[in-house]
Design an enzyme around this catalytic site. Structure first.
Site, PDB file in Angstrom:
ATOM      1  CG  ASP A 156      36.908  30.786  38.712  1.00 19.48           C
ATOM      2  OD1 ASP A 156      35.715  31.160  38.699  1.00 19.48           O
ATOM      3  OD2 ASP A 156      37.861  31.531  38.415  1.00 19.48           O
ATOM      4  CG  HIS A 179      44.974  36.617  39.202  1.00 18.63           C
ATOM      5  ND1 HIS A 179      44.067  37.156  40.086  1.00 18.63           N
ATOM      6  CD2 HIS A 179      45.227  35.349  39.639  1.00 18.63           C
ATOM      7  CE1 HIS A 179      43.778  36.243  41.008  1.00 18.63           C
ATOM      8  NE2 HIS A 179      44.477  35.148  40.774  1.00 18.63           N
ATOM      9  CG  HIS A 217      36.589  40.447  36.700  1.00 17.47           C
ATOM     10  ND1 HIS A 217      35.260  40.099  36.574  1.00 17.47           N
ATOM     11  CD2 HIS A 217      37.218  39.334  37.161  1.00 17.47           C
ATOM     12  CE1 HIS A 217      35.117  38.824  36.916  1.00 17.47           C
ATOM     13  NE2 HIS A 217      36.277  38.338  37.287  1.00 17.47           N
ATOM     14  NE  ARG A 259      40.553  32.266  40.675  1.00 16.78           N
ATOM     15  CZ  ARG A 259      41.221  31.407  39.923  1.00 16.78           C
ATOM     16  NH1 ARG A 259      42.537  31.340  39.988  1.00 16.78           N
ATOM     17  NH2 ARG A 259      40.582  30.583  39.099  1.00 16.78           N
TER      18      ARG A 259
END
Ligand code: GLY
Ligand code: MN
Ligand code: MN
Length: 442
Positions: A259, A349, A353, A405
């Site tokens: 990430d 989560h 965002h 992810r």
């Protein structure tokens, strides 16, 4: 690729139009932070300050006073000092702030205690980011008290205080074409960095070695720093959401979750990809990966004007829960699992965002207590994941320690959306093909 000064001027005008009559806005810079001894962390300007000024120096303050005849935009900054500039670099100085940054008036920062009370006097309302910088809050109290001390001489003290955040952050939420252009460039650089990490990874490499590949690609393309600390998690470490130690060996057969995104000219990219360090997904890794991908693609479909901010998240959760039921990692009724949130064992989560100058960018997520509708110019991440903890006894052993992810940056357009980060492969076939072609070259 930097924004034109005219765009900063437009922002100041737009903000001043939204401010109340007879008001003043005061915005300080970020504070320089000591790392240790007499060494400071690299200075990064406060995003609100930079958004309004394009001015990157520390120890300055900007003031906006709509309608003021002597000038609406006043800057206080460090004075020129040739001896100091040899050590710490060039300064614009007040003349430079006026000439290059369009300040109507500019003064040395040392003059702020004498000038600012005069600017505050007679105003009804002060806009600041109260509570964000305690040192500045006490300076402001001091300036207002100076005005109070002159009341019997006829001075008028402001009687209303308002957070500047609300006005400014609603502006920052909608990106202009020029901002999107920079964000696209930040996304392209970050995409190239992810490809570079994928094509250099091999069993037995260390997480920090892949981090080095990311940083190399960021920096050689003009990014001065990552938008946030890079996460490079091999194997079980992929299940730690904000893992940043990045110091472990990545064993054959493991997945790697990266990430990472660069910051370019004050705009962030935020990308996650997960891939097998040896170039080939195992059956379990592939099953969970394809489920996360399916949920991500379905969530991206929900990014369009008028749809609720929460629609991508709701869709991602729905797809993940149905898939986990099919694979046998969850049991029961899908709607019940969604209601009682028991899926959070594996997905804890939210799906995204806002993204902009800050990686977790500003702007409200609800308006009048409702999730807000998406509008063209908003940029958000779409980043569902699944994390099966290494000690998760609820599931068969073969699933444990898999963390996945997939995160892309998406801009809302007139009729739908555009994925800024589309240049990093994300299907199993694409990832395996890229890694295979790299291993054949080496
Ligand atoms: N990189 C932090 C996040 O994805 O929110
Ligand atoms: Mn993110
Ligand atoms: Mn991220």
């Amino acid at each position: 690729m930097k924004l034109a000064q005219s765009e900063y001027a437009q922002r100041r005008q737009q903000l001043m139009q939204r401010m109340a009559e007879n008001s003043i806005a005061i915005v300080p810079t970020a504070k320089a932070c000591v790392r240790n001894s007499d060494v400071e962390h690299l200075f990064r300007q406060d995003s609100d300050f930079y958004y309004l000024s394009g001015f990157a120096e520390a120890n300055a303050c900007l003031v906006l006073i709509p309608g003021r005849e002597d000038g609406e935009y006043i800057v206080f900054c460090e004075d020129k000092d040739p001896a100091m500039e040899i050590w710490t670099g060039r300064r614009a100085g007040p003349d430079g702030a006026a000439r290059d940054f369009f300040a109507d008036q500019a003064y040395p920062i040392e003059a702020i205690d004498s000038i600012l009370p005069e600017l505050i006097e007679g105003k009804s309302k002060i806009y600041t980011a109260m509570g964000a910088n305690t040192e500045f809050d006490s300076q402001l109290t001091h300036w207002v008290n100076q005005v109070k001390g002159m009341v019997r001489k006829g001075a008028q003290v402001p009687h209303e205080y308002s957070g500047l955040d609300y006005l400014l952050h609603e502006m920052r939420l909608i990106k202009s074409a020029a901002e999107i252009e920079i964000m696209q460039k930040a996304a392209d650089i970050s995409a190239a960095a992810h490809c570079r990490a994928m094509t250099t990874a091999k069993p037995g490499c260390f997480e920090y070695q892949l981090e080095a590949e990311l940083l190399h690609e960021f920096t050689r393309n003009g990014s001065r720093w990552p938008a946030y600390p890079s996460i490079v998690g091999g194997g079980d470490n992929a299940c730690i959401l904000h893992y940043t130690n990045n110091d472990q060996e990545i064993k054959d057969g493991s997945l790697v979750l990266i990430d990472a995104g660069c910051e370019l000219d004050y705009y962030a990219a935020d990308i996650t990809r997960t891939f097998p360090v040896n170039g080939t997904f195992s059956a379990e890794q592939k099953a969970l990966y394809e489920l996360v991908l399916k949920s991500q693609l379905a969530a991206i479909e929900q990014v369009k004007p008028g749809n609720s901010w929460n629609a991508p998240h709701e869709t991602a959760v729905q797809v993940l829960v149905e898939g986990l039921l099919e694979l046998g990692l969850l049991n029961g009724d899908a709607q019940q699992i969604i209601e009682d949130e028991s899926y959070r064992t594996f997905y804890m989560h939210r799906t995204g965002h806002w993204l902009g100058m800050d990686v977790h960018d500003v702007g409200g997520y609800r308006v009048n207590k409702q999730w807000r509708p998406l509008e063209p110019g908003m940029v958000l991440t779409v980043e569902p994941g699944l994390y099966v903890a290494p000690d998760c006894e609820e599931v068969d052993e073969r699933w444990r320690g898999i963390g996945i992810r997939i995160e892309d940056d998406v801009v809302v357009t007139e009729h739908g959306c555009h994925v800024l980060t589309h240049k990093v492969p994300k299907t199993v076939t694409e990832i395996e093909a890229l890694m295979k072609s790299a291993s054949e070259l080496n």
